[in-house]
Design a protein around this motif. Structure first.
Motif, PDB file in Angstrom:
ATOM      1  N   UNK A 125      -1.041  -8.240  11.807  1.00  0.00           N
ATOM      2  CA  UNK A 125      -0.238  -8.797  10.732  1.00  0.00           C
ATOM      3  C   UNK A 125       0.543  -7.673  10.060  1.00  0.00           C
ATOM      4  N   UNK A 126       1.581  -8.069   9.342  1.00  0.00           N
ATOM      5  CA  UNK A 126       2.274  -7.145   8.450  1.00  0.00           C
ATOM      6  C   UNK A 126       1.892  -7.549   7.034  1.00  0.00           C
ATOM      7  N   UNK A 127       1.854  -6.596   6.137  1.00  0.00           N
ATOM      8  CA  UNK A 127       1.471  -6.893   4.758  1.00  0.00           C
ATOM      9  C   UNK A 127       2.539  -6.392   3.802  1.00  0.00           C
ATOM     10  N   UNK A 128       2.524  -6.963   2.613  1.00  0.00           N
ATOM     11  CA  UNK A 128       3.440  -6.508   1.574  1.00  0.00           C
ATOM     12  C   UNK A 128       2.962  -5.151   1.068  1.00  0.00           C
ATOM     13  N   UNK A 129       3.765  -4.500   0.269  1.00  0.00           N
ATOM     14  CA  UNK A 129       3.400  -3.204  -0.295  1.00  0.00           C
ATOM     15  C   UNK A 129       2.125  -3.248  -1.113  1.00  0.00           C
ATOM     16  N   UNK A 130       1.868  -4.378  -1.754  1.00  0.00           N
ATOM     17  CA  UNK A 130       0.653  -4.503  -2.555  1.00  0.00           C
ATOM     18  C   UNK A 130      -0.527  -4.967  -1.723  1.00  0.00           C
TER      19      UNK A 130
END
Length: 110
Positions: A10-15
Motif C-alpha cells: 500500500x501507499x500511505x499519506x504523510x501522516x
C-alpha cells in the motif's frame, strides 16, 4: 477452512492515517494487484520500507473489482531487465573516476 493472508503493498499519506492499494501492470499492460505470502517476500522485492496491509484473497478481489482489476498475482518476481553499472567516464590511472552525467528522465509510479 482457514483464510490465507496476503501481504499487500500500500501507499500511505504523510501522516500514515490513510492507505491505498498499490496496483501494478503485467508485461502485457494489464493492471493487477499483487500480494505476498510473507512480509519477507514483500521486502525482498519492494524493499524493507514498503508499507503493506494483510488481506484475504476475497477481500483483495472485492477491493480491486470496482477498479476494473481482475488479475491477482501472488509472490510476483521482478520482470525488469537487469541494471548494468554505467561505465566510468574520464578515468585517469590513480585518480578518482569522473561521475557519469545525471539522467534527465524521471520515472513515475502509477
Amino acid at each position: 477452512m482457514a483464510c490465507v493472508v496476503w501481504h499487500v503493498p500500500v501507499t500511505t499519506t504523510g501522516t500514515g492515517s490513510t492507505a491505498a492499494l498499490r496496483l501494478f501492470r503485467m508485461r502485457n499492460g494489464v493492471r493487477c494487484a499483487v500480494g505476498f505470502s510473507s512480509p519477507e517476500a514483500l521486502a525482498a522485492l519492494l524493499g524493507p520500507d514498503q508499507a503493506y496491509t494483510e488481506l484475504g484473497e476475497a477481500a483483495l478481489r472485492n477491493l480491486t473489482r470496482p477498479l476494473g482489476v481482475d488479475t491477482l498475482v501472488l509472490d510476483p518476481g521482478l520482470v525488469a531487465p537487469p541494471v548494468t553499472a554505467p561505465a566510468a567516464v574520464g578515468v585517469t590511472p590513480g585518480a578518482a573516476p569522473t561521475p557519469a552525467p545525471a539522467p534527465t528522465a524521471r520515472l513515475q509510479h502509477r
